[in-house]
Scaffold this active site. Structure first.
Site, PDB file in Angstrom:
ATOM      1  N   HIS A 147       1.006  -1.041   0.032  1.00  0.00           N
ATOM      2  CA  HIS A 147      -0.013  -0.010  -0.135  1.00  0.00           C
ATOM      3  C   HIS A 147       0.864   1.353   0.045  1.00  0.00           C
ATOM      4  O   HIS A 147       0.224   2.290  -0.301  1.00  0.00           O
ATOM      5  CB  HIS A 147      -0.693   0.169   0.966  1.00  0.00           C
ATOM      6  CG  HIS A 147      -1.904  -0.888   1.238  1.00  0.00           C
ATOM      7  ND1 HIS A 147      -2.820  -1.343   0.447  1.00  0.00           N
ATOM      8  CD2 HIS A 147      -1.999  -1.967   2.227  1.00  0.00           C
ATOM      9  CE1 HIS A 147      -3.455  -2.674   0.788  1.00  0.00           C
ATOM     10  NE2 HIS A 147      -3.214  -2.918   1.748  1.00  0.00           N
ATOM     11  N   HIS A 170      -6.127  -7.297   0.020  1.00  0.00           N
ATOM     12  CA  HIS A 170      -6.319  -5.991  -0.321  1.00  0.00           C
ATOM     13  C   HIS A 170      -5.688  -5.462  -1.522  1.00  0.00           C
ATOM     14  O   HIS A 170      -4.785  -6.048  -2.237  1.00  0.00           O
ATOM     15  CB  HIS A 170      -5.536  -4.923   0.816  1.00  0.00           C
ATOM     16  CG  HIS A 170      -6.472  -5.132   2.102  1.00  0.00           C
ATOM     17  ND1 HIS A 170      -5.576  -6.267   2.934  1.00  0.00           N
ATOM     18  CD2 HIS A 170      -7.268  -4.802   2.748  1.00  0.00           C
ATOM     19  CE1 HIS A 170      -6.333  -6.107   4.269  1.00  0.00           C
ATOM     20  NE2 HIS A 170      -7.471  -5.267   4.015  1.00  0.00           N
ATOM     21  N   TYR A 200      -3.710 -11.937   8.996  1.00  0.00           N
ATOM     22  CA  TYR A 200      -3.749 -11.502  10.374  1.00  0.00           C
ATOM     23  C   TYR A 200      -4.496 -12.593  11.113  1.00  0.00           C
ATOM     24  O   TYR A 200      -4.609 -12.403  12.527  1.00  0.00           O
ATOM     25  CB  TYR A 200      -4.859 -10.059  10.517  1.00  0.00           C
ATOM     26  CG  TYR A 200      -4.069  -9.171   9.350  1.00  0.00           C
ATOM     27  CD1 TYR A 200      -2.999  -8.561   9.793  1.00  0.00           C
ATOM     28  CD2 TYR A 200      -4.457  -8.853   8.188  1.00  0.00           C
ATOM     29  CE1 TYR A 200      -2.355  -7.666   8.973  1.00  0.00           C
ATOM     30  CE2 TYR A 200      -3.872  -8.034   7.302  1.00  0.00           C
ATOM     31  CZ  TYR A 200      -2.770  -7.380   7.781  1.00  0.00           C
ATOM     32  OH  TYR A 200      -2.223  -6.625   6.917  1.00  0.00           O
TER      33      TYR A 200
HETATM   34  N1  Q9C Z   1     -11.752  -2.540   7.999  1.00  0.00           N
HETATM   35  C1  Q9C Z   1      -2.343  -5.075   4.515  1.00  0.00           C
HETATM   36  O1  Q9C Z   1      -2.944  -6.196   4.659  1.00  0.00           O
HETATM   37  N2  Q9C Z   1      -7.666  -1.191   7.471  1.00  0.00           N
HETATM   38  N3  Q9C Z   1      -2.646  -4.000   4.817  1.00  0.00           N
HETATM   39  C2  Q9C Z   1      -8.821  -1.457   6.845  1.00  0.00           C
HETATM   40  C3  Q9C Z   1     -11.392  -2.292   7.044  1.00  0.00           C
HETATM   41  C4  Q9C Z   1      -6.278  -1.120   6.867  1.00  0.00           C
HETATM   42  C5  Q9C Z   1      -4.387  -4.087   5.158  1.00  0.00           C
HETATM   43  C6  Q9C Z   1     -10.170  -1.396   7.447  1.00  0.00           C
HETATM   44  C7  Q9C Z   1      -5.988  -2.449   6.184  1.00  0.00           C
HETATM   45  C8  Q9C Z   1      -4.834  -2.420   5.893  1.00  0.00           C
HETATM   46  C9  Q9C Z   1      -0.908  -4.814   3.881  1.00  0.00           C
HETATM   47 ZN    ZN Z   2      -3.920  -7.089   2.940  1.00  0.00          ZN
END
Ligand code: Q9C
Ligand code: ZN
Length: 647
Positions: A127, A166, A297
């Site tokens: 990102h 994502h 996660y």
């Molecule tokens: N509930 C990566 O997986 N928050 N980044 C989104 C939606 C940010 C994810 C909130 C998620 C970032 C590398």
């Molecule tokens: Zn991700």
């Protein structure tokens, strides 16, 4: 050649210092859980361990504008300037290590020290943008690695596969006008209602300027995407483009938040699916695959999925996929809209873009056991954990010269009386040479069915190829295989008394017309050109195979098969994704040792040689494929790449 595992304990240091429900899932335990599991499975010990180094200012500057180190007091204030970012005093050190780990991995692969590898890193990268941290990402690890591979190693074509759940908008922005980097991302999108809520994550964002067609977005508009959806996306979208692109290196933004259990992704793909995705990518770029951790996660799901990826990089066959292999309508809509958006830019998609002709009522409909194979899917598959990965039962004296050291040359034969009993119905098997070859084949097949050997190659005398294959099929089905896929190239007819009970799927590839005599009896012409061969594998053979879910695969190169070594190697490499890699290849006795050697290496887990820039499929090849799809799609759902028409 080996697999590198790049890591540094310091990357567990960065953590959340205040309450923030958005950031708390990106925890140090992500790395320790993955590493512990790799150790516990004996996988870490099989890798070349590399200790991550920090990327230099200059290396970071390949992609980023400012890389300053900040005072601790400003950390929280600074964090507030970005979306989904929480800094810690160690964050910059960790982020430099994460970027450095990607660089080290690329260097190890491109200098030939290893074939492939995984960098286990925190913070993630995809990102991150030129001058903005975003979504837990500080430096864009994969983008820096790609820029470095171009600048320091002179590469011209790099494929970046972002299987994180994502959208890696950072990578997209950095390379959207660059035709030397093909960026593929699938992502939870829900018509724009999911983070990062970007219009440019949709399928119609395809790059710009010189880079038109080199950004490939596959937005998932529903949660719950599973194994069938992911494999369909690879077969029908990513891989056709990837083969046409012909990358010199594959970088994977390997996020495992796209796996089952993940709170962010809410998807359903099981850890085994990542073994399949990895294996499918290993047929590209001569197997030069560098995976770099992004998200993921759910610690258990993450750890398992990391193990599946590393195990596959090491050359182990992918475990069979669980669940019925039927892509959902929403996935097919997404795949179709991405194909339509990319079609102007890719020859491999153009000819096939029309929908297959609908089946006319009363027209040629495939007959066959309607309930199969679903009733058979409950049967336990043969469990793969064999001590020998690949064995060859070949007679050519110079064969040993071309075999890798860990491929076993099998000496044993089945008992004489037993061999004679199996041979009896076939006149062509009466000759002493034919009986001797059959004895060796039966011994090898039994080793596979008993779970001692995973894959193998056996010889068939030219005059008895069909009879030998017939015996192998019947023996396989009566000795433990529940579903047997037979891919027969050349002049090999389906054994006439083979039952149509859904336990065997016969696919003949030879110079005749396309015909689906039943859903279990398919025949298609051998395509003349590389492009046609690829669409036959990706558009027909693998979708049939993944739908059928065999637990034993026979691939027979019969009289007049006309296959080049590299094509045979690719077919074998891709069929190895089925049946836990339980693949038996039957070769004509007078095949060259080179052909036997390349097949043995591929079945043993080596990457097939890259095919190079591929020609387009001929109109005849495309017509044959479209015809068979139209016939077979209603039964074998992995063939679909269009959603159903609503009447
Ligand atoms: N509930 C990566 O997986 N928050 N980044 C989104 C939606 C940010 C994810 C909130 C998620 C970032 C590398
Ligand atoms: Zn991700």
């Amino acid at each position: 050649m080996g697999t590198a595992l790049v890591y540094h304990e310091d990357m567990t240091a960065t953590r959340l210092l205040w309450d923030d429900p958005e950031c708390e899932i990106e925890r140090p335990e992500r790395l320790t859980a993955a590493l512990d599991r790799l150790r516990q499975r004996g996988l870490e010990q099989r890798c070349l361990l590399l200790s991550a180094r920090e990327a230099s200012e200059e290396e970071l500057g390949l992609v980023h504008r400012e890389t300053q180190v900040l005072g601790k007091e400003e950390l929280q204030a600074l964090s507030g300037q970005f979306d989904a970012i929480c800094f810690h005093p160690s964050t910059f050190h960790c982020a430099r290590l994460a970027a450095g780990a990607g660089l080290q991995l690329v260097d190890a692969v491109l200098t030939g020290a290893v074939q492939n590898g995984l960098a286990l890193v925190r913070p993630p990268g995809h990102h991150s943008q030129r001058a903005a941290a975003n979504g837990f990402c500080v430096f864009n690890n994969v983008a820096i690695a790609a820029a470095h591979a171009k600048q320091k190693h002179g590469l011209h074509r790099i494929l970046v596969v972002d299987w994180d759940v994502h959208h890696g908008q950072g990578i997209q922005y950095l390379f959207e006008d660059d035709p030397s980097i093909l960026y593929f991302s699938w992502h939870r999108y829900e018509h724009g209602r999911f983070w990062p809520f970007l219009r440019e994550s949709d399928a119609d964002a395809v790059g710009r300027g010189q880079g038109l067609g080199f950004t490939v977005n596959l937005p998932w508009n529903q949660v719950g995407m599973g194994n069938a959806d992911y494999v369909a996306a690879f077969l029908h979208l990513l891989l056709p483009l990837a083969f046409e692109f012909d990358p010199e290196l594959v970088l994977v933004s390997a996020g495992f938040d796209s796996a089952i259990g993940d709170p962010e992704g809410q998807m359903q793909a099981t850890p085994e699916c990542f073994a399949h995705l990895t294996q499918l990518l290993q047929v590209l770029a001569g197997g030069r695959v560098c995976a770099v951790l992004e998200g993921g996660y759910h610690l258990e799901s993450l750890a398992e999925s990391v193990c599946m990826t590393v195990q596959t990089l090491l050359g182990d066959p992918a475990p069979p996929l669980s669940g019925s292999m039927v892509p959902c309508q929403s996935a097919l809509e997404s795949i179709q809209s991405a194909r339509a958006a990319q079609a102007p830019h890719w020859k491999s998609l153009q000819l096939q873009e029309e929908r297959p002709p609908p089946l006319l009522p009363g027209g040629p409909v495939c007959k066959g056991a309607a309930s199969a194979p679903s009733s058979l899917l409950d049967q336990p598959c043969l469990c793969p954990a064999p001590s020998v990965r690949t064995a060859v039962a070949l007679t050519a004296p110079d064969i040993t010269l071309v075999l890798p050291p860990d491929v076993i040359q099998q000496e044993g034969s089945a008992l004489r009386e037993e061999t004679e009993a199996w041979a009896r119905p076939h006149e062509s098997l009466a000759r002493e040479e034919a009986l001797a070859a059959l004895g060796k084949l039966l011994y090898l097949l039994d080793g596979m069915l008993d779970g001692q050997v995973n894959s193998g190659i056996a010889a068939t005398p030219a005059s008895a190829a069909a009879a030998t294959l017939d015996v192998a099929i019947r023996r396989g089905l009566s000795h433990g295989a529940q579903r047997l896929l037979c891919v027969a190239l050349g002049q090999l007819d389906r054994p006439p008394d083979l039952a149509h009970d859904g336990r065997s799927l016969w696919l003949n590839i030879r110079g005749k017309e396309a015909a689906a005599l039943s859903m279990f009896h398919v025949s298609t012409p051998l395509p003349a050109m590389t492009g046609g061969f690829l669409s036959c594998i990706l558009g027909l053979v693998l979708p049939l195979a993944y739908s059928f879910q065999p637990d034993l695969v026979l691939v027979a190169l019969g009289p007049g098969h006309g296959l080049q070594g590299r094509h045979a190697a690719l077919l074998a490499a891709m069929l190895r994704g089925l049946a836990g890699g339980r693949v038996l290849a039957l070769l004509e006795e007078d095949s060259t040792p080179q052909l036997a050697g390349i097949l043995a290496r591929v079945l043993n887990g080596e990457a097939p040689p890259s095919l190079g820039a591929s020609s387009v499929a001929s109109p005849e090849d495309v017509r044959a494929l479209m015809y068979l799809r139209g016939q077979l799609e209603p039964q074998w759902k992995m063939l679909q790449c269009h959603p159903h028409l609503v009447a």
